[in-house]
Design an enzyme around this catalytic site. Structure first.
Site, PDB file in Angstrom:
ATOM      1  CE1 TYR A 203      -5.964 -27.022  -6.637  1.00 27.67           C
ATOM      2  CE2 TYR A 203      -4.044 -26.811  -8.071  1.00 27.67           C
ATOM      3  CZ  TYR A 203      -5.401 -27.039  -7.897  1.00 27.67           C
ATOM      4  OH  TYR A 203      -6.183 -27.292  -8.995  1.00 27.67           O
TER       5      TYR A 203
ATOM      6  CB  SER B 167      -3.939 -29.730 -10.755  1.00 27.58           C
ATOM      7  OG  SER B 167      -3.081 -28.647 -11.028  1.00 27.58           O
TER       8      SER B 167
END
Length: 342
Positions: A173, A148
């Site tokens: 995350y 990501s």
């Protein structure tokens, strides 16, 4: 025509996973989709995506049973599984003898990681380890996995390059995605198989996720609700249309890179950041409705800007994003109105 491959796509009921399955089937590959269909967002949307692939809801709800597509036959099969299941996942690998694996299954969302950190460790760390172990023990030659843009944190080095240090994540995350990259490096080094990490930048388009800005804004504007604009709108995002993402993912899965090293990392984005307020304005134009905005301060875990340098992916795989944001917004709105009968 590329030679037909046996490919596992995890997160197949998800936004990117669904589109990837569609595209791989079109190319003649045999796809096994895996998803645990958790309720992080509306499961009906996940089942509707699977339905588009010919996977019926009744069959998809049952854990650990393989169902076949009513549209594509054995070219599209599905199994409901948790990524961290250490009994069922190795069995699946043994049954299908995959050529390639694309791991898109993960607990997504930056904000939710502040409320529910355990879900991220279960899926993104333990689940990813299980995938790596299965690839190692079942002779999978190539693993492509979702990283990501959040790994860059609030880096001031713009545009973001894969060579920059990413040791300062600002959400759990992001920390799990950085961990995946390190774990993949270790497995490529120790067990001699190819791992390709894709750092996704803000992906949007038809069948998109309800927790993402594109969906949240459209839904609120159409229903005459207030939209939340964080950091007073002083944010920019590298919005990337789903079709561009999918063409890039497929190339990394089924084509060989110009880079022959086993461990690779790529930014996959549009390379043209858009100011949040400009994005909202484009959306207002397409909907022909003025948004009711609430200006709010910066949210914990959020980053100010994302901006992908995609030159490495362009060089190694001829990646070229094509879809401008205004065109992409129109495509999303068209899907949204059709799906929700607006």
């Amino acid at each position: 025509m590329t030679q037909s491959k046996q490919i596992l796509v995890t997160g197949a009921a998800g936004f990117i996973g669904y589109h990837l399955c569609e595209a791989l089937i079109k190319q003649g590959h045999h796809v096994i989709g895996l998803d645990n269909i958790n309720d992080y967002y509306d499961v009906n949307l996940k089942y509707a995506r699977l339905q588009e692939l010919g996977i019926q809801k009744e069959a998809a709800t049952v854990f650990a049973e393989i169902s076949e597509s009513t549209l594509h036959g054995p070219n599209m099969q599905f199994i409901r599984l948790n990524l961290e299941d250490r009994e069922a996942l190795p069995k699946l690998f043994k049954t299908f003898n995959f050529d390639m694996v694309c791991n898109l299954a993960a607990q997504g969302g930056v904000r939710y990681s502040i409320e529910n950190p355990e879900a991220y460790i279960d899926s993104n760390i333990n689940g990813f380890l299980n995938i790596l172990e299965c690839c190692r023990h079942h002779n999978v030659k190539r693993l492509v996995y979702a990283s990501s843009s959040s790994v860059y944190g609030n880096s001031d080095d713009i545009p973001f390059k894969e060579t920059v240090n990413v040791d300062a994540p600002i959400s759990l995350y992001a920390a799990t995605k950085k961990s995946n990259e390190l774990m993949a490096h270790t497995y490529s080094h120790l067990y001699n198989f190819e791992t390709i990490g894709l750092r996704f930048f803000t992906v949007y388009g038809p069948w998109g996720r309800p927790d993402m800005a594109m969906f949240l804004f459209t839904d609120a504007i159409i229903n005459n609700k207030t939209i939340k604009v964080f950091n007073e709108g002083n944010l920019s995002r590298d919005f990337t249309f789903i079709d561009d993402i999918i063409s890039g993912v497929i190339n990394t899965l089924v084509k060989d890179s110009k880079d022959t090293s086993l461990y690779k990392l790529y930014n996959i984005g549009n390379g043209k950041p858009v100011q949040l307020l400009d994005f909202i304005e484009s959306l207002e134009k397409v909907l022909d409705i003025t948004a009711i905005k609430t200006m709010l301060p910066m949210q914990a875990g959020d980053v100010h800007q994302t901006f992908a340098d995609t030159s490495r992916l362009e060089h190694d795989y001829n990646y070229k994003p094509q879809i401008a944001v205004d065109k992409g917004i129109k495509a999303f709105v068209l899907w949204y109105k059709g799906f929700y009968n607006k």
